[in-house]
Design an enzyme around this catalytic site. Structure first.
Site, PDB file in Angstrom:
ATOM      1  N   GLU A  38      35.262   8.192  17.208  1.00  0.00           N
ATOM      2  CA  GLU A  38      35.383   9.490  16.540  1.00  0.00           C
ATOM      3  C   GLU A  38      35.601  10.613  17.563  1.00  0.00           C
ATOM      4  OE1 GLU A  38      35.850  11.476  14.258  1.00  0.00           O
ATOM      5  OE2 GLU A  38      35.936  10.222  12.472  1.00  0.00           O
ATOM      6  N   GLU A  43      29.180   8.522  10.145  1.00  0.00           N
ATOM      7  CA  GLU A  43      29.445   8.551  11.581  1.00  0.00           C
ATOM      8  C   GLU A  43      28.147   8.410  12.377  1.00  0.00           C
ATOM      9  OE1 GLU A  43      33.225  11.659  11.157  1.00  0.00           O
ATOM     10  OE2 GLU A  43      31.171  12.407  11.406  1.00  0.00           O
ATOM     11  N   GLU A  55      36.394  13.917  -2.186  1.00  0.00           N
ATOM     12  CA  GLU A  55      35.585  13.674  -0.991  1.00  0.00           C
ATOM     13  C   GLU A  55      34.702  14.891  -0.731  1.00  0.00           C
ATOM     14  OE1 GLU A  55      36.160  13.103   3.867  1.00  0.00           O
ATOM     15  OE2 GLU A  55      37.890  13.430   2.561  1.00  0.00           O
ATOM     16  N   ARG A  95      32.469  16.543   1.800  1.00  0.00           N
ATOM     17  CA  ARG A  95      32.413  16.361   3.249  1.00  0.00           C
ATOM     18  C   ARG A  95      31.145  16.942   3.887  1.00  0.00           C
ATOM     19  NH1 ARG A  95      36.769  15.014   5.983  1.00  0.00           N
ATOM     20  NH2 ARG A  95      36.311  16.389   7.744  1.00  0.00           N
ATOM     21  N   GLU A 140      31.508   7.716   4.467  1.00  0.00           N
ATOM     22  CA  GLU A 140      32.007   7.554   5.832  1.00  0.00           C
ATOM     23  C   GLU A 140      30.907   8.048   6.763  1.00  0.00           C
ATOM     24  OE1 GLU A 140      35.618   9.755   6.219  1.00  0.00           O
ATOM     25  OE2 GLU A 140      36.673   8.606   4.679  1.00  0.00           O
ATOM     26  N   ARG A 150      40.513  19.513   5.704  1.00  0.00           N
ATOM     27  CA  ARG A 150      39.195  19.111   6.174  1.00  0.00           C
ATOM     28  C   ARG A 150      38.258  20.275   6.469  1.00  0.00           C
ATOM     29  NH1 ARG A 150      42.437  14.837   7.137  1.00  0.00           N
ATOM     30  NH2 ARG A 150      41.467  12.768   7.103  1.00  0.00           N
ATOM     31  N   HIS A 167      30.856  11.830   5.028  1.00  0.00           N
ATOM     32  CA  HIS A 167      31.768  12.251   3.971  1.00  0.00           C
ATOM     33  C   HIS A 167      31.695  11.220   2.846  1.00  0.00           C
ATOM     34  CE1 HIS A 167      34.095  13.650   7.774  1.00  0.00           C
ATOM     35  NE2 HIS A 167      33.095  14.480   7.497  1.00  0.00           N
ATOM     36  N   ASP A 227       0.845  -1.198   0.000  1.00  0.00           N
ATOM     37  CA  ASP A 227       0.000   0.000   0.000  1.00  0.00           C
ATOM     38  C   ASP A 227       0.881   1.249   0.000  1.00  0.00           C
ATOM     39  OD1 ASP A 227      -1.748   2.068   0.468  1.00  0.00           O
ATOM     40  OD2 ASP A 227      -2.289   1.431   2.502  1.00  0.00           O
ATOM     41  N   GLU A 265      32.858   5.527  14.048  1.00  0.00           N
ATOM     42  CA  GLU A 265      32.875   5.445  12.589  1.00  0.00           C
ATOM     43  C   GLU A 265      33.369   4.069  12.170  1.00  0.00           C
ATOM     44  OE1 GLU A 265      35.491   7.353   8.995  1.00  0.00           O
ATOM     45  OE2 GLU A 265      34.514   8.787  10.334  1.00  0.00           O
TER      46      GLU A 265
END
Length: 474
Positions: free
Chosen positions: A212, A131, A359, A361, A129, A340, A269, A51, A220
């Site tokens: 982490e 977390e 990457e 992030r 990645e 980062r 990430h 449904d 992680e």
């Protein structure tokens, strides 16, 4: 795996039940279970009815009949059920045999088809990645006259004076002090290892796990990259195992981006690359971060469309509690190698031509992985198609800590939207790149925005406990 192989697996493993699953707009899995004796080759041809009107963002009650079409490539044995159960991911079809345009998994498939049709490459690889936090106690309520939440963890920084342990044992994790300490500071080694064991048994190739940065049990676990839809399937499997192992240990795991105030939130990430018949397209030795022009154009597409993209990769009001400066949150729409504080980072340590990747992030795990990965791919492909040069548009590269730039320097850097509503505004203004090849439809985007606007409004109109501290004595 062929249908015949699945049927043989059912006999070989003495499977008693087969669990057919699909994913809704928000990225949550739903399931219908059939006795294994009722599953045969015809089940994979005719599908399993359900449904659609009972699923948020799907269909109205007047057209509610829908069909799950099982994907035999996605099967694995459920590690938690008392009765041997096989899990099968499914695509959603209408009763007349058409692929349902709001089905997230079908959108992921269409994005992969568009990649090949565009002539750019044959495979897009993704590696998230994701977390999460593991709490010992979770309580919350939101009523007319009360609003509160409470989470607790035996290793949290606020528990250095807790007496309930029968004598405090110390070794708590300080604020921002949780990155890869050994036991007894890291009290969750065994629970993460159990998660990894079950992931491996279920077919995931796990590369590592660790504590982490944040206090209160942030973790992680990284698993191996794969193609777009398979990686989204793998992330659904990953979250299912994390949630249920935590429950077995008497704890509760959450992928909520910002469940506690004053420490790092949980991101997702996402590493991405494109190959053509086994040849990596992102690598050019000697160029900046060894990135090819194709890779730079892909980055250009991601950053150019980022405000709209974030409505899909960070689709919760809570997402924007994480996207604030000062907590390693990548709010700056620039790219950089190894940095980062940039929204797009290019890993440079121990990278081979096949390992060359970018990457992104900014995303978090409130995102539906099928929609998020598909949207990222479409943004990157638009950058390749239009040859968007990120440097020419002022997106970098920035190879220093952006948080330490002067206010004047920061003015030159675009930031992510500040709220979910702002991100949805951006998506409404910039969605054509998603509709190329009919991957996303305009109707899908309109429906998605309406659902998310309702979530944002539900939060905005409610009284917040902190408002009492600010305004009660006015």
């Amino acid at each position: 795996m062929s249908v015949q192989k699945v049927l043989e697996l059912i006999k070989e493993k003495n499977i008693e039940f087969v669990d057919f699953r699909f994913v809704d707009l928000a990225g949550r899995a739903h399931h219908i279970t059939l006795p294994a004796t009722e599953v045969d080759a015809d089940t994979f041809v005719n599908g399993v009815a359900f449904d659609g009107s009972s699923i948020t963002g799907f269909r109205g009650i007047e057209e509610s009949d829908m069909v799950m079409m099982p994907d035999p490539e996605s099967v694995y044995v459920d590690p938690f059920t008392a009765h041997a159960t096989l899990i099968v991911m499914s695509n959603i079809y209408t009763p007349d045999g058409e692929r349902y345009e709001r089905d997230p998994r079908s959108i992921a498939h269409k994005a992969e088809e568009y990649l090949q049709a565009a002539g750019v490459g044959t495979d897009a690889f993704f590696a998230p990645e994701s977390e999460f936090f593991i709490f010992d106690d979770v309580r919350y309520e939101s009523t007319m006259n009360s609003s509160s939440f409470f989470v607790d963890s035996e290793e949290a920084a606020w528990n250095t004076n807790r007496k309930e342990e029968g004598g405090n044992l110390g070794f708590k994790v300080g604020v921002k002090g949780g990155y890869v300490p050994v036991a007894p500071v890291d009290s969750q080694q065994d629970i993460r290892s159990e998660m990894v064991r079950l992931m491996q048994e279920s077919g995931l190739r796990v590369e590592r796990h660790h504590h982490e940065v944040a206090t209160a049990g942030q973790a992680e676990i990284n698993f191996r990259f794969d193609t777009l839809t398979k990686t989204a399937d793998n992330l659904m499997k990953y979250k299912y195992i994390v949630h249920n192992v935590a429950r077995q240990y008497g704890k509760s795991a959450t992928f909520m981006p910002k469940p506690i105030f004053g420490d790092n939130g949980s991101g997702m990430h996402v590493h991405m690359s494109i190959f053509n018949e086994g040849t990596p397209l992102f690598w050019e030795k000697g160029a900046y971060a060894n990135l090819s022009e194709v890779a730079l154009n892909y980055i250009g597409g991601i950053l150019y469309h980022a405000p709209a993209l974030i409505a899909i990769t960070n689709p919760s009001t809570n997402s924007f509690k994480r996207l604030v400066p000062g907590y390693e949150a990548p709010v700056n729409l620039v790219y950089s190698k190894g940095n980062r504080s940039a929204a797009v980072r290019i890993p440079v340590a121990a990278v081979t031509p096949k390992g060359c990747r970018i990457e992104f992030r900014t995303p978090d795990s409130t995102a539906n992985p099928y929609l998020a990965f598909a949207a990222m791919l479409m943004a990157g492909l638009d950058g390749i198609k239009r040859k968007i040069n990120p440097a020419a548009l002022g997106y970098g590269p920035y190879d220093k800590n952006i948080y330490e730039l002067s206010d004047e320097e920061k003015k030159e850097i675009r930031s992510v939207p500040g709220t979910l509503d702002e991100a949805l505004n951006a998506l409404e203004a910039d969605f054509e790149f998603l509709t190329e090849g009919n991957v996303f439809t305009k109707e899908f985007i309109e429906n998605y925005v309406a659902v998310k606007r309702a979530e944002a409004k539900a939060v905005a109109i409610r009284v917040h406990p902190h408002e009492y501290g600010l305004y009660f004595d006015c």
